[in-house]
Write a protein that holds these residues in place. Structure first.
Motif, PDB file in Angstrom:
ATOM      1  N   ALA A  27       0.843  -1.198   0.000  1.00 41.71           N
ATOM      2  CA  ALA A  27       0.000   0.000   0.000  1.00 41.71           C
ATOM      3  C   ALA A  27       0.875   1.243   0.000  1.00 41.71           C
ATOM      4  O   ALA A  27       2.073   1.176   0.254  1.00 41.71           O
ATOM      5  N   ARG A  32      -3.611   3.374   4.638  1.00 39.92           N
ATOM      6  CA  ARG A  32      -4.290   2.662   3.540  1.00 39.92           C
ATOM      7  C   ARG A  32      -4.212   1.148   3.773  1.00 39.92           C
ATOM      8  O   ARG A  32      -5.188   0.440   3.539  1.00 39.92           O
ATOM      9  N   ILE A  36      -7.392  -1.519   4.054  1.00 35.46           N
ATOM     10  CA  ILE A  36      -7.488  -2.762   3.280  1.00 35.46           C
ATOM     11  C   ILE A  36      -7.649  -3.953   4.227  1.00 35.46           C
ATOM     12  O   ILE A  36      -8.494  -4.820   4.006  1.00 35.46           O
ATOM     13  N   GLN A  39     -11.133  -4.066   5.748  1.00 37.52           N
ATOM     14  CA  GLN A  39     -12.142  -4.520   4.793  1.00 37.52           C
ATOM     15  C   GLN A  39     -12.113  -6.038   4.639  1.00 37.52           C
ATOM     16  O   GLN A  39     -13.153  -6.674   4.535  1.00 37.52           O
ATOM     17  N   ASP A  80      -2.681  -6.697  -2.597  1.00 41.88           N
ATOM     18  CA  ASP A  80      -2.175  -5.513  -3.280  1.00 41.88           C
ATOM     19  C   ASP A  80      -2.884  -4.256  -2.783  1.00 41.88           C
ATOM     20  O   ASP A  80      -3.729  -4.320  -1.887  1.00 41.88           O
ATOM     21  N   GLN A  81      -2.567  -3.116  -3.390  1.00 38.98           N
ATOM     22  CA  GLN A  81      -3.109  -1.834  -2.937  1.00 38.98           C
ATOM     23  C   GLN A  81      -4.612  -1.713  -3.156  1.00 38.98           C
ATOM     24  O   GLN A  81      -5.240  -0.779  -2.677  1.00 38.98           O
ATOM     25  N   TYR A  82      -5.206  -2.676  -3.864  1.00 35.49           N
ATOM     26  CA  TYR A  82      -6.652  -2.676  -4.081  1.00 35.49           C
ATOM     27  C   TYR A  82      -7.358  -3.710  -3.207  1.00 35.49           C
ATOM     28  O   TYR A  82      -8.567  -3.886  -3.309  1.00 35.49           O
ATOM     29  N   GLY A  83      -6.583  -4.416  -2.379  1.00 35.52           N
ATOM     30  CA  GLY A  83      -7.154  -5.438  -1.517  1.00 35.52           C
ATOM     31  C   GLY A  83      -7.318  -6.780  -2.189  1.00 35.52           C
ATOM     32  O   GLY A  83      -7.942  -7.687  -1.635  1.00 35.52           O
ATOM     33  N   GLU A  84      -6.750  -6.927  -3.373  1.00 35.02           N
ATOM     34  CA  GLU A  84      -6.822  -8.181  -4.114  1.00 35.02           C
ATOM     35  C   GLU A  84      -5.641  -9.076  -3.726  1.00 35.02           C
ATOM     36  O   GLU A  84      -4.522  -8.594  -3.551  1.00 35.02           O
TER      37      GLU A  84
END
Length: 90
Positions: A27, A32, A36, A39, A80-84
């Motif tokens: 991240a 951030r 993540i 979430q 990753d930075q998108y939570g994937e």
């Protein structure tokens, strides 16, 4: 944007997603990475992270966990930075 690695560790509490080990998140900031993590692994309250501890990469590398694991476990997942989830083949 420069991404860094952040580590969220688990203990023995049954409410944790895992017993021991950690989750690594790429991240742009610790804040951030916490979003993540929250979430993906919601705590009992929005203010509470569902983990035993959290570290920057520099902090984590100075722990015994980085070399020897945590309560018999290692890295459970990388996000990753998108939570994937970052698969080992990626």
């Amino acid at each position: 944007m420069k991404l860094s690695n952040y580590y969220f560790t688990f203990g023995t509490d049954e409410r944790y997603a895992y017993r021991g080990g950690w989750v690594q998140i790429e991240a742009e900031s610790m804040n951030r990475a916490m979003e993540i993590f929250q979430q993906r692994f919601p705590g009992q309250t929005p203010e509470m992270l569902n983990c035993a501890g959290y570290y920057t990469e520099a902090q984590f590398e100075r722990t015994d966990m980085a070399r020897n694991g945590n309560l018999g476990a290692g890295c459970h997942m990388k996000l990753d930075q998108y939570g994937e989830e970052i698969k080992k083949d990626d």
